[in-house]
Motif scaffolding. Structure first.
Motif, PDB file in Angstrom:
ATOM      1  N   GLY A  24       0.830  -0.849   0.263  1.00 25.89           N
ATOM      2  CA  GLY A  24       0.217   0.138   0.119  1.00 25.89           C
ATOM      3  C   GLY A  24       0.944   1.045  -0.081  1.00 25.89           C
ATOM      4  N   PHE A  25       0.276   2.066   0.982  1.00 27.00           N
ATOM      5  CA  PHE A  25       0.799   3.811   0.957  1.00 27.00           C
ATOM      6  C   PHE A  25       2.380   3.609   1.337  1.00 27.00           C
ATOM      7  N   VAL A  40       3.555   1.172   4.435  1.00 30.06           N
ATOM      8  CA  VAL A  40       3.135   0.034   4.934  1.00 30.06           C
ATOM      9  C   VAL A  40       3.357  -1.276   4.770  1.00 30.06           C
ATOM     10  N   GLU A  41       4.359  -1.745   4.085  1.00 26.82           N
ATOM     11  CA  GLU A  41       5.052  -2.842   3.491  1.00 26.82           C
ATOM     12  C   GLU A  41       6.022  -2.778   5.165  1.00 26.82           C
ATOM     13  N   GLN A  42       6.927  -2.576   5.084  1.00 24.30           N
ATOM     14  CA  GLN A  42       7.484  -2.288   6.145  1.00 24.30           C
ATOM     15  C   GLN A  42       6.284  -2.223   7.885  1.00 24.30           C
ATOM     16  N   TRP A  43       5.618  -1.306   8.473  1.00 21.38           N
ATOM     17  CA  TRP A  43       4.657  -1.483   9.472  1.00 21.38           C
ATOM     18  C   TRP A  43       4.611  -2.738   9.273  1.00 21.38           C
ATOM     19  N   ALA A  44       3.763  -3.826   8.037  1.00 24.64           N
ATOM     20  CA  ALA A  44       3.447  -4.986   8.171  1.00 24.64           C
ATOM     21  C   ALA A  44       4.552  -5.737   8.579  1.00 24.64           C
ATOM     22  N   ASP A  77       3.357   9.082  14.409  1.00 28.29           N
ATOM     23  CA  ASP A  77       2.662   9.784  14.756  1.00 28.29           C
ATOM     24  C   ASP A  77       1.621   9.550  14.374  1.00 28.29           C
ATOM     25  N   PRO A  78       0.252   9.727  15.438  1.00 24.09           N
ATOM     26  CA  PRO A  78      -0.551   9.700  15.497  1.00 24.09           C
ATOM     27  C   PRO A  78      -1.088   8.785  14.375  1.00 24.09           C
ATOM     28  N   GLU A  84       3.610   9.305   0.992  1.00 21.94           N
ATOM     29  CA  GLU A  84       2.499   9.602   0.837  1.00 21.94           C
ATOM     30  C   GLU A  84       1.458   9.472   1.866  1.00 21.94           C
ATOM     31  N   LEU A  85       1.789   9.607   2.934  1.00 19.52           N
ATOM     32  CA  LEU A  85       0.778   9.569   3.949  1.00 19.52           C
ATOM     33  C   LEU A  85       0.879  10.395   4.946  1.00 19.52           C
TER      34      LEU A  85
END
Length: 187
Positions: free
Chosen positions: A8-9, A54-58, A21-22, A13-14
């Motif tokens: 994803g993003f 998103v990929e790293q956060w996942a 960041d909340p 981009e976010l």
């Protein structure tokens, strides 16, 4: 074997530029819920790339779940090409390398350096061929995101294959934010 692709993003981009960041709290909550539900439904592997966002956060959420609740769950990081991330700032390269060391398997889809955009299509085709379903954190109202390329590839693939694609758009993310707020208020 049940393997899921989450993408994803990108973080920029976010508008997320640090881990405090909340917005990231809600995104991580959503990813954690998605992964937990998938594992409970029989998912054995998360296979994703190493893109910022998103990929790293996942991967981070999957590693956390593996450590605390689901030790049998496996995580693979598949980067598109061998020099992926080489132009990133040093702190981002360090994080990428730490994630590579933390996952069960990491490799590059193509054993070459970046040469042309066709490699990214080859990467998408690899990911689609090696997963059974996907989650795309993307909003179709955002036209200038790189996430749209993966989402479009997933949708095209799903037309001719049994390949469920879940869309985590901003409306769905707001639902996760509301759910998260209710959980906090219950404590």
């Amino acid at each position: 074997m049940n393997r899921m692709w989450i993408t994803g993003f990108r973080d920029y981009e976010l508008g997320i530029f640090n881990n405090k960041d909340p917005k990231l709290t809600v995104i991580n909550y959503a990813l954690n819920k998605i992964l937990t539900n998938a594992i409970n439904d029989g998912c054995e592997w998360l296979i994703t790339g190493g893109q910022l966002g998103v990929e790293q956060w996942a991967i981070e959420q999957a590693l956390q779940l593996k450590e605390t609740t689901f030790p049998e769950f496996k995580i693979a990081m598949m980067t598109p090409f061998i020099d992926f991330g080489k132009n990133w700032k040093e702190n981002k390269q360090i994080k990428l390398n730490a994630l590579k060391e933390g996952v069960d398997f990491n490799s590059s889809v193509l054993n070459t350096t970046y040469k042309n955009p066709q490699q990214l299509k080859d990467y998408q085709n690899f990911m689609l061929a090696h997963t059974e379903h996907a989650v795309s954190f993307y909003d179709t109202e955002v036209s200038n995101s790189r996430a749209k390329f993966e989402y479009n590839a997933m949708q095209f693939h799903a037309k001719s294959h049994e390949y469920p694609v879940s869309l985590l758009d901003f409306e769905r993310l707001q639902e996760y934010a509301d759910e998260y707020q209710l959980e906090i208020n219950d404590y």
